[in-house]
Write a protein that holds these residues in place. Structure first.
Motif, PDB file in Angstrom:
ATOM      1  N   SER A 127      71.764 -14.212  25.378  1.00  0.00           N
ATOM      2  CA  SER A 127      72.942 -14.501  26.190  1.00  0.00           C
ATOM      3  C   SER A 127      73.706 -13.223  26.518  1.00  0.00           C
ATOM      4  O   SER A 127      73.735 -12.266  25.737  1.00  0.00           O
ATOM      5  CB  SER A 127      73.858 -15.475  25.457  1.00  0.00           C
ATOM      6  OG  SER A 127      74.475 -14.837  24.356  1.00  0.00           O
ATOM      7  N   ASP A 128      74.311 -13.220  27.697  1.00  0.00           N
ATOM      8  CA  ASP A 128      75.120 -12.069  28.104  1.00  0.00           C
ATOM      9  C   ASP A 128      76.323 -11.875  27.186  1.00  0.00           C
ATOM     10  O   ASP A 128      76.707 -10.742  26.865  1.00  0.00           O
ATOM     11  CB  ASP A 128      75.616 -12.265  29.543  1.00  0.00           C
ATOM     12  CG  ASP A 128      74.483 -12.140  30.555  1.00  0.00           C
ATOM     13  OD1 ASP A 128      73.326 -12.053  30.120  1.00  0.00           O
ATOM     14  OD2 ASP A 128      74.781 -12.137  31.769  1.00  0.00           O
ATOM     15  N   ALA A 129      76.953 -12.971  26.741  1.00  0.00           N
ATOM     16  CA  ALA A 129      78.173 -12.878  25.951  1.00  0.00           C
ATOM     17  C   ALA A 129      77.943 -12.120  24.652  1.00  0.00           C
ATOM     18  O   ALA A 129      78.825 -11.386  24.182  1.00  0.00           O
ATOM     19  CB  ALA A 129      78.714 -14.272  25.657  1.00  0.00           C
ATOM     20  N   TYR A 130      76.760 -12.267  24.051  1.00  0.00           N
ATOM     21  CA  TYR A 130      76.474 -11.576  22.790  1.00  0.00           C
ATOM     22  C   TYR A 130      76.546 -10.063  22.977  1.00  0.00           C
ATOM     23  O   TYR A 130      77.206  -9.350  22.204  1.00  0.00           O
ATOM     24  CB  TYR A 130      75.089 -11.980  22.282  1.00  0.00           C
ATOM     25  CG  TYR A 130      74.639 -11.188  21.072  1.00  0.00           C
ATOM     26  CD1 TYR A 130      75.075 -11.536  19.798  1.00  0.00           C
ATOM     27  CD2 TYR A 130      73.781 -10.098  21.209  1.00  0.00           C
ATOM     28  CE1 TYR A 130      74.673 -10.817  18.688  1.00  0.00           C
ATOM     29  CE2 TYR A 130      73.368  -9.367  20.107  1.00  0.00           C
ATOM     30  CZ  TYR A 130      73.822  -9.731  18.842  1.00  0.00           C
ATOM     31  OH  TYR A 130      73.429  -9.009  17.747  1.00  0.00           O
ATOM     32  N   TYR A 131      75.920  -9.532  24.008  1.00  0.00           N
ATOM     33  CA  TYR A 131      75.891  -8.076  24.226  1.00  0.00           C
ATOM     34  C   TYR A 131      77.245  -7.563  24.709  1.00  0.00           C
ATOM     35  O   TYR A 131      77.643  -6.436  24.396  1.00  0.00           O
ATOM     36  CB  TYR A 131      74.783  -7.733  25.222  1.00  0.00           C
ATOM     37  CG  TYR A 131      73.407  -8.051  24.673  1.00  0.00           C
ATOM     38  CD1 TYR A 131      72.754  -7.147  23.847  1.00  0.00           C
ATOM     39  CD2 TYR A 131      72.789  -9.263  24.963  1.00  0.00           C
ATOM     40  CE1 TYR A 131      71.493  -7.453  23.316  1.00  0.00           C
ATOM     41  CE2 TYR A 131      71.540  -9.570  24.444  1.00  0.00           C
ATOM     42  CZ  TYR A 131      70.897  -8.662  23.610  1.00  0.00           C
ATOM     43  OH  TYR A 131      69.674  -8.963  23.082  1.00  0.00           O
ATOM     44  N   LEU A 132      77.957  -8.399  25.448  1.00  0.00           N
ATOM     45  CA  LEU A 132      79.293  -7.988  25.883  1.00  0.00           C
ATOM     46  C   LEU A 132      80.241  -7.870  24.705  1.00  0.00           C
ATOM     47  O   LEU A 132      81.026  -6.922  24.608  1.00  0.00           O
ATOM     48  CB  LEU A 132      79.831  -9.001  26.906  1.00  0.00           C
ATOM     49  CG  LEU A 132      79.150  -8.998  28.273  1.00  0.00           C
ATOM     50  CD1 LEU A 132      79.626 -10.181  29.105  1.00  0.00           C
ATOM     51  CD2 LEU A 132      79.430  -7.694  29.005  1.00  0.00           C
ATOM     52  N   LYS A 133      80.198  -8.858  23.791  1.00  0.00           N
ATOM     53  CA  LYS A 133      81.070  -8.796  22.619  1.00  0.00           C
ATOM     54  C   LYS A 133      80.743  -7.593  21.749  1.00  0.00           C
ATOM     55  O   LYS A 133      81.650  -6.936  21.217  1.00  0.00           O
ATOM     56  CB  LYS A 133      80.944 -10.084  21.809  1.00  0.00           C
ATOM     57  CG  LYS A 133      81.561 -11.303  22.477  1.00  0.00           C
ATOM     58  CD  LYS A 133      81.377 -12.543  21.619  1.00  0.00           C
ATOM     59  CE  LYS A 133      81.999 -13.770  22.282  1.00  0.00           C
ATOM     60  NZ  LYS A 133      81.785 -15.000  21.477  1.00  0.00           N
ATOM     61  N   ARG A 134      79.461  -7.273  21.571  1.00  0.00           N
ATOM     62  CA  ARG A 134      79.090  -6.118  20.759  1.00  0.00           C
ATOM     63  C   ARG A 134      79.574  -4.817  21.393  1.00  0.00           C
ATOM     64  O   ARG A 134      80.006  -3.890  20.703  1.00  0.00           O
ATOM     65  CB  ARG A 134      77.562  -6.068  20.584  1.00  0.00           C
ATOM     66  CG  ARG A 134      76.993  -7.196  19.767  1.00  0.00           C
ATOM     67  CD  ARG A 134      77.459  -7.131  18.309  1.00  0.00           C
ATOM     68  NE  ARG A 134      77.050  -5.905  17.667  1.00  0.00           N
ATOM     69  CZ  ARG A 134      75.893  -5.732  17.019  1.00  0.00           C
ATOM     70  NH1 ARG A 134      75.040  -6.752  16.933  1.00  0.00           N
ATOM     71  NH2 ARG A 134      75.593  -4.587  16.453  1.00  0.00           N
ATOM     72  N   ALA A 135      79.522  -4.741  22.715  1.00  0.00           N
ATOM     73  CA  ALA A 135      79.967  -3.520  23.403  1.00  0.00           C
ATOM     74  C   ALA A 135      81.486  -3.382  23.353  1.00  0.00           C
ATOM     75  O   ALA A 135      82.018  -2.268  23.280  1.00  0.00           O
ATOM     76  CB  ALA A 135      79.481  -3.532  24.850  1.00  0.00           C
ATOM     77  N   LEU A 136      82.190  -4.525  23.396  1.00  0.00           N
ATOM     78  CA  LEU A 136      83.651  -4.478  23.442  1.00  0.00           C
ATOM     79  C   LEU A 136      84.299  -4.427  22.069  1.00  0.00           C
ATOM     80  O   LEU A 136      85.490  -4.116  21.949  1.00  0.00           O
ATOM     81  CB  LEU A 136      84.176  -5.710  24.187  1.00  0.00           C
ATOM     82  CG  LEU A 136      83.897  -5.753  25.685  1.00  0.00           C
ATOM     83  CD1 LEU A 136      84.184  -7.146  26.228  1.00  0.00           C
ATOM     84  CD2 LEU A 136      84.744  -4.719  26.419  1.00  0.00           C
ATOM     85  N   GLU A 137      83.556  -4.723  21.016  1.00  0.00           N
ATOM     86  CA  GLU A 137      84.132  -4.855  19.678  1.00  0.00           C
ATOM     87  C   GLU A 137      84.946  -3.633  19.241  1.00  0.00           C
ATOM     88  O   GLU A 137      86.045  -3.788  18.696  1.00  0.00           O
ATOM     89  CB  GLU A 137      83.014  -5.153  18.669  1.00  0.00           C
ATOM     90  CG  GLU A 137      83.530  -5.426  17.272  1.00  0.00           C
ATOM     91  CD  GLU A 137      82.399  -5.790  16.322  1.00  0.00           C
ATOM     92  OE1 GLU A 137      82.686  -6.132  15.173  1.00  0.00           O
ATOM     93  OE2 GLU A 137      81.220  -5.718  16.748  1.00  0.00           O
ATOM     94  N   PRO A 138      84.490  -2.387  19.466  1.00  0.00           N
ATOM     95  CA  PRO A 138      85.282  -1.241  18.986  1.00  0.00           C
ATOM     96  C   PRO A 138      86.514  -0.941  19.834  1.00  0.00           C
ATOM     97  O   PRO A 138      87.385  -0.195  19.390  1.00  0.00           O
ATOM     98  CB  PRO A 138      84.283  -0.068  19.060  1.00  0.00           C
ATOM     99  CG  PRO A 138      82.949  -0.660  19.335  1.00  0.00           C
ATOM    100  CD  PRO A 138      83.204  -1.959  20.026  1.00  0.00           C
ATOM    101  N   ILE A 139      86.605  -1.481  21.050  1.00  0.00           N
ATOM    102  CA  ILE A 139      87.633  -0.998  21.968  1.00  0.00           C
ATOM    103  C   ILE A 139      88.555  -2.080  22.497  1.00  0.00           C
ATOM    104  O   ILE A 139      89.578  -1.760  23.118  1.00  0.00           O
ATOM    105  CB  ILE A 139      86.967  -0.286  23.181  1.00  0.00           C
ATOM    106  CG1 ILE A 139      85.951  -1.209  23.854  1.00  0.00           C
ATOM    107  CG2 ILE A 139      86.343   1.019  22.762  1.00  0.00           C
ATOM    108  CD1 ILE A 139      85.312  -0.624  25.101  1.00  0.00           C
ATOM    109  N   ALA A 140      88.246  -3.359  22.297  1.00  0.00           N
ATOM    110  CA  ALA A 140      89.071  -4.416  22.890  1.00  0.00           C
ATOM    111  C   ALA A 140      88.950  -5.687  22.074  1.00  0.00           C
ATOM    112  O   ALA A 140      88.067  -5.818  21.213  1.00  0.00           O
ATOM    113  CB  ALA A 140      88.663  -4.672  24.339  1.00  0.00           C
ATOM    114  N   GLU A 141      89.881  -6.607  22.346  1.00  0.00           N
ATOM    115  CA  GLU A 141      89.852  -7.930  21.738  1.00  0.00           C
ATOM    116  C   GLU A 141      89.231  -8.886  22.743  1.00  0.00           C
ATOM    117  O   GLU A 141      89.836  -9.196  23.776  1.00  0.00           O
ATOM    118  CB  GLU A 141      91.270  -8.379  21.381  1.00  0.00           C
ATOM    119  CG  GLU A 141      91.918  -7.569  20.280  1.00  0.00           C
ATOM    120  CD  GLU A 141      91.320  -7.873  18.918  1.00  0.00           C
ATOM    121  OE1 GLU A 141      90.767  -8.987  18.764  1.00  0.00           O
ATOM    122  OE2 GLU A 141      91.403  -7.016  18.025  1.00  0.00           O
TER     123      GLU A 141
END
Length: 832
Positions: A238-252
Motif C-alpha cells: 500500500s502507498d500509505a505504508y511507505y508514505l508513513k515511513r517517509a514522513l515519520e521523522p519529519i511530520a505527524e
C-alpha cells in the motif's frame, strides 16, 4: 569582546577598570582596543585619559561573532610606529577569552614586539559552553552541548521556550571531568513543538548558548487520504505504508477521509493513487488549497484510468511501460534536479529507477512546473500553484510497484523538502523565491538577547546563507518575513573550540585579580613620614639634645610647628589621588538621579538587577518628569550610599553577615532619609512573620540575618490607603516576576491608633517583598522583555512597571499624596 566574553562580561570590564586605575595613578594615557569591533569608535586609535577610557569601556558590549585579532595588531603596530617619539614603548595588557579563533601566534608575536605584554585569560576553566542546533531523530530533539576544555564535572539545564518566553520543557545535561560534550534528548507534543521558538542553556547569557528555531524544527500535520482495503490486507503493497515511513521523522501523519482530515487543518494533504475524488469533497479540497494548503498526489493504475480536476497538469490516458517484455525502453534513472526545484542539491542514488509512469501532456507543461524528471526528459514530479496553495503530482505510485524511489533515502529527503516548502506555499514563483534576498527580521546581541536589527545589516541572498559566517554585517538572528523566517544561529558558524596554548616568548601569563586594586600610596607615605618623625625624636632623646632644646624653648617654636605643617602638607598631597577618584565618583552619582542596587557577587542576579533598573528608568522617562541616569551597582564596603534616594537589595542564599563598618553605614543611610527595597525573590507570602518564627526559605533566612543586625522599625503589610498605592497610579497589589507576594512597610499607626510621624517625610525607610521586580522591569536596548512573568500576561508586566513608578515617586516626593486629604478643608477655608 567576542561572543565568548558575554558570560563573564563583568569580569572583563572589572579587569579593564583595574588597568585604567593603574594608569590613572601613574599619570599615563591609555589605548582601549576591542578585538571584535562593532562600531567605528571601536576601531579608532587615540590616546585616552582614564576618564575617557572608562566612558569608552561603558559603551563596549560583547558581540555575537568571533574575535578578529589580526587587524587589531596591524592597526596597533602602525599607530605605535607613527607615534614612537611621543609615547615610547607601550605596556600591553591582553584580557582574553582564552579561545583561539585563528592566527593567534602571529597576533601574540606582534604584541610582544611592541613592549612588555601580560596575557590575562578570563574563561580558561572549561566553563565556556556552546549549544548545537537540535537534531530531529525519531521525532525527538537530540541536543548537544560542547565546552572549551576539560574541567569540573557539573550538570546544567536546557530550556525550550515559546516566542513569549513561556517555558515549554526542560531537560538536564551532564559533563564528566574529561567530557568535552554532553547530549540530551527532549520530546515535545506536536502542538508544543510548533510553538517552540528558542532552545537555551539555563543560566547562560551568550549568543552561543541559544538556538533560534524556524520551520525546519517544526513537525507539520500531514493527512493521508485512505485509498482502500489494500492498506489492511497487504500493507507492504500500500502507498500509505511507505508514505508513513517517509514522513515519520519529519511530520505527524494521520489517515482518514478528506473531510475528516481537513477538520484538523493539516499543512499537507497526500492523495495516493485515487482516480476520482467525490465532487462535493473536491470543492472542500480546492477551498483548502486556495487558503494555502499543499496537495501531493501519486499516480498509479487508478489515476491512469480516470482523473479529476485536482491535478497540476493534464495527463495522457494510460501509462508508459519502461523495460517490460513488450517495450524496447529500459528503466530510466532520475536526472539531476534543476535550480528552480525544491529538490535542487539532493544527490540521486544510482539504484533509483522508474519502470512505469504516467505521462503529462507536454503542451501544458510550462516553466517551473517540473520539479523532477527522468534522464529522457519526461517529468517525474510536476507542480502548479492554485490560489495561495500548490498541487504537486508524482507520476508514479508511493509504493515500489512502478519504481524503486519509495525504497530509497531520496524519497525521505524529497518529503523533507516538500514539508519545508509547505510553509512558503503562498510564493507564486519558485524562481522568485530562490533568488530572494532575506532581510534581517530580528538579530541576537552578544548576550543572546533577540532584538530589532540594526539598519546596517544587509539582506542575505541564498548564496550568502550557504557560506554564512557571523559578522557585523550578518549577525545571527532571524531573516526573511514574519510568516517565513530563516534562523541563522551562531553555533552553526563556529568551528571547534580551541583553547589558546603555547604562547611565544615575551608574553607573560597574569592571573585575573579578584577585586579592584586599592591605592596604598598615600597611607604608605604617611606612615613613612610618621616613622621618620619618630626616628628623629628618638635620636634627639638618645643624644640628650631634646632636653637642651626644650630648656631653650627651641623645640616648640622652631621644630614643632614646621613639623606639623610639613605633615599636614604631605598628607594633603598624598591623598590627592584618592580624593580625586572619590570626587569623580561623587560627581557622576550626583549630577543626575540614579537608581542603585547592591551587588551580590552573583553575575546573573547583578545583571538582572542592572537591566531591571535600566528598564524601570526608561519607563520613568516615558511616563513621568523623572529622568534617571544609568543604574549604579554598589559595593557596600566601598560605595557611598548617601547619593542614592532608593537602593534595591536582592537577598540571596549566599548573603554573608555584615561587618560593623557596613552596618553603621547602612544605619546612617536609613536614618538620613534613604530607602532600601529588600527583595528575597522567592515569592513567600508569610515573609515578615518569619522574623519571629523559623524562616521557610534560604533567602528568607538570610534576610532575617541582615534585618536582625539593623535598627528596623515595626513593619506591616501595605494598607489599602497607603501613599505607595496612589503616589502616581492607583494600585492595590504590587506584582513583579511573581504575583501575590506581600509587601511590607513601616507601621503608620501607633498603639493608640493614631498616625506615626515617620521621620523620612512619611516615607518608609525599609520596604520588603519577594516578587522579584527587576526581572519584570528588565528590557534590552530595543525595549524587549528579558524575562518571563508568572503566571504571565502583558497586564502583569504593566502593573509591575506601575509599582516601580509609584515606588520611585514615593521615595522622591514623600507624603504629598497623603497631604491631599486636607485639600477640601483648605479650599473651604479659602472660600471663607
Amino acid at each position: 569582546n567576542g561572543w565568548a566574553s558575554a558570560q563573564d562580561w563583568n569580569s572583563y570590564t572589572r579587569q579593564a577598570e583595574i588597568v585604567i586605575d593603574q594608569a590613572n595613578r601613574a599619570g599615563r594615557p591609555l589605548i582601549l582596543l576591542p578585538t571584535a569591533p562593532n562600531a567605528k569608535a571601536d576601531t579608532d586609535l587615540s590616546l585616552l585619559t582614564p576618564i575617557e577610557a572608562r566612558a569608552k569601556l561603558k559603551l563596549l558590549r560583547p558581540v555575537p561573532w568571533n574575535t578578529n585579532r589580526e587587524p587589531v595588531a596591524t592597526r596597533l603596530n602602525t599607530f605605535v610606529a607613527a607615534n614612537s617619539q611621543r609615547i615610547g614603548p607601550p605596556e600591553i595588557v591582553w584580557i582574553s577569552d582564552g579561545l583561539d579563533s585563528g592566527a593567534i601566534k602571529p597576533f601574540a608575536r606582534s604584541l610582544a614586539t611592541l613592549g612588555p605584554t601580560w596575557y590575562m585569560p578570563i574563561t580558561d576553566d572549561g566553563s565556556l559552553l556552546v549549544l548545537s542546533p537540535p537534531v530531529l531523530k525519531e521525532g525527538n530533539f537530540e541536543i548537544a552541548v560542547k565546552r572549551q576544555s576539560e574541567g569540573r564535572a557539573f550538570t546544567g539545564q536546557i530550556d525550550i521556550r515559546a516566542q513569549n518566553e513561556r517555558l515549554l520543557q526542560s531537560a538536564p545535561f551532564t559533563f564528566g571531568e574529561t567530557d568535552l560534550s554532553a547530549t540530551t534528548n527532549m520530546s515535545l507534543p506536536l502542538e508544543l513543538r510548533n510553538e517552540a521558538a528558542t532552545v537555551k542553556i539555563a543560566g547562560q547569557q551568550s549568543a552561543a548558548t541559544i538556538v533560534l528555531l524556524d520551520e525546519r524544527w517544526r513537525r507539520r500535520k500531514v493527512g493521508i487520504i485512505a485509498g482502500g482495503s489494500n492498506e489492511r490486507e497487504r500493507p507492504l503493497l500500500s502507498d500509505a505504508y511507505y508514505l508513513k515511513r517517509a514522513l515519520e521523522p519529519i511530520a505527524e501523519a494521520s489517515t482518514g477521509s478528506p473531510l475528516s482530515l481537513l477538520e484538523d487543518n493539516p499543512s499537507i494533504l497526500i492523495l495516493p493513487d485515487i482516480g476520482q475524488v467525490i465532487t462535493s469533497e473536491q470543492s472542500k479540497v480546492f477551498d483548502w488549497i486556495d487558503n494555502g494548503g499543499l496537495l501531493v498526489r501519486f499516480a498509479g493504475p487508478r489515476l491512469s484510468a480516470q482523473s479529476d480536476r485536482l491535478l497540476p497538469v493534464p495527463l495522457r490516458s494510460g501509462s508508459r511501460a519502461l523495460g517490460s517484455v513488450l517495450s524496447w525502453d529500459t528503466p530510466q534513472s532520475l536526472a539531476d534536479f534543476s535550480e528552480g526545484s525544491p529538490f535542487y542539491g539532493l544527490s540521486i542514488p544510482n539504484d533509483v529507477t522508474v519502470s512505469r509512469q504516467i505521462l503529462a501532456d507536454p503542451s501544458t507543461i510550462g516553466d517551473g512546473r517540473t520539479w523532477a524528471h527522468l534522464t529522457d526528459g519526461t517529468p517525474l514530479v510536476t507542480a502548479a500553484p492554485h490560489g495561495n496553495g500548490w498541487i504537486v503530482l508524482f507520476h508514479v505510485p508511493a509504493s515500489p510497484e512502478w519504481s524503486s524511489l519509495p525504497l530509497s533515502g531520496l524519497f525521505v529527503e524529497m518529503f523533507e523538502r516538500i514539508v519545508a516548502f509547505s510553509v512558503v506555499a503562498e510564493t507564486t514563483s519558485l524562481q522568485d523565491f530562490a533568488g530572494e534576498h532575506l532581510a534581517a527580521l530580528k538579530s541576537l546581541d552578544g548576550f543572546g538577547v533577540l532584538g530589532q536589527p540594526l539598519a546596517s545589516i544587509s539582506p542575505l541572498s541564498v548564496e550568502d546563507i550557504k557560506s554564512w559566517t557571523p559578522n557585523q554585517k550578518a549577525p545571527p538572528g532571524l531573516y526573511g518575513s514574519p510568516s517565513n523566517a530563516l534562523a541563522l544561529n551562531l553555533s552553526e558558524g563556529l568551528a571547534a573550540l580551541v583553547p589558546i596554548e603555547d604562547l611565544p616568548a615575551g608574553i607573560t601569563l597574569m592571573a585575573a585579580d579578584g577585586e579592584r586594586s586599592f591605592n596604598v600610596k598615600p597611607w604608605a607615605l604617611s606612615a613613612a613620614f610618621i616613622l621618620l618623625l619618630i626616628d628623629g625624636l628618638a635620636l634627639l632623646f638618645l643624644t640628650d639634645a631634646l632636653s637642651r632644646l626644650t630648656q631653650r624653648n627651641f623645640l616648640s617654636r622652631s621644630t614643632t610647628a614646621p613639623a606639623l605643617a610639613i605633615a599636614v602638607i604631605c598628607l594633603q598631597i598624598f591623598t590627592t589621588d584618592a580624593n580625586a577618584a572619590d570626587d569623580t565618583l561623587a560627581l557622576e552619582a550626583t549630577s543626575e538621579i540614579h537608581l542603585a542596587y547592591v551587588k551580590t557577587g552573583d553575575t546573573k542576579i547583578d545583571t538582572m538587577s542592572h537591566a531591571g533598573l535600566f528598564g524601570l528608568g526608561q519607563e520613568l522617562i516615558r511616563r513621568t518628569a523623572v529622568e534617571p541616569g544609568a543604574p549604579i551597582g554598589l559595593d557596600l564596603e566601598t560605595s557611598e550610599l548617601a547619593f542614592y534616594p532608593l537602593i534595591y537589595w536582592p537577598i540571596t542564599e549566599h548573603q554573608t553577615e555584615l561587618n560593623p563598618i557596613i552596618l553603621r553605614k547602612i544605619d546612617r543611610y536609613l536614618k538620613s532619609g534613604g530607602t532600601i527595597l529588600f527583595d528575597t525573590q522567592d515569592f513567600q507570602r508569610q515573609l515578615p512573620q518569619a522574623f519571629a518564627n523559623r524562616p521557610s526559605t534560604p533567602n528568607e533566612a538570610k534576610l532575617r540575618l541582615v534585618m536582625s543586625e539593623l535598627d528596623i522599625p515595626h513593619l506591616e503589610q501595605v494598607p489599602a490607603s497607603h501613599v505607595l498605592t496612589k503616589s502616581f497610579y492607583l494600585l492595590q497589589d504590587f506584582p513583579g516576576r511573581w504575583t501575590g507576594g506581600a509587601v511590607w512597610v513601616e507601621v503608620e499607626t501607633n498603639e493608640s491608633g493614631g498616625k506615626e510621624s515617620l521621620a523620612n517625610d512619611g516615607v518608609s525607610t525599609v520596604i520588603i517583598g519577594s516578587n522579584d521586580w527587576p526581572a519584570a522591569w528588565a528590557k534590552d536596548r530595543d525595549g524587549n522583555p528579558l524575562a518571563p512573568v508568572s503566571p504571565g500576561g502583558t497586564r502583569q508586566r504593566e502593573m509591575a512597571y506601575r509599582f516601580g513608578v509609584n515606588l520611585v515617586m514615593y521615595t522622591l516626593t514623600g507624603n504629598y499624596k497623603a497631604d491631599q486629604v486636607h485639600v477640601p478643608a483648605l479650599l473651604e477655608r479659602l472660600g471663607q
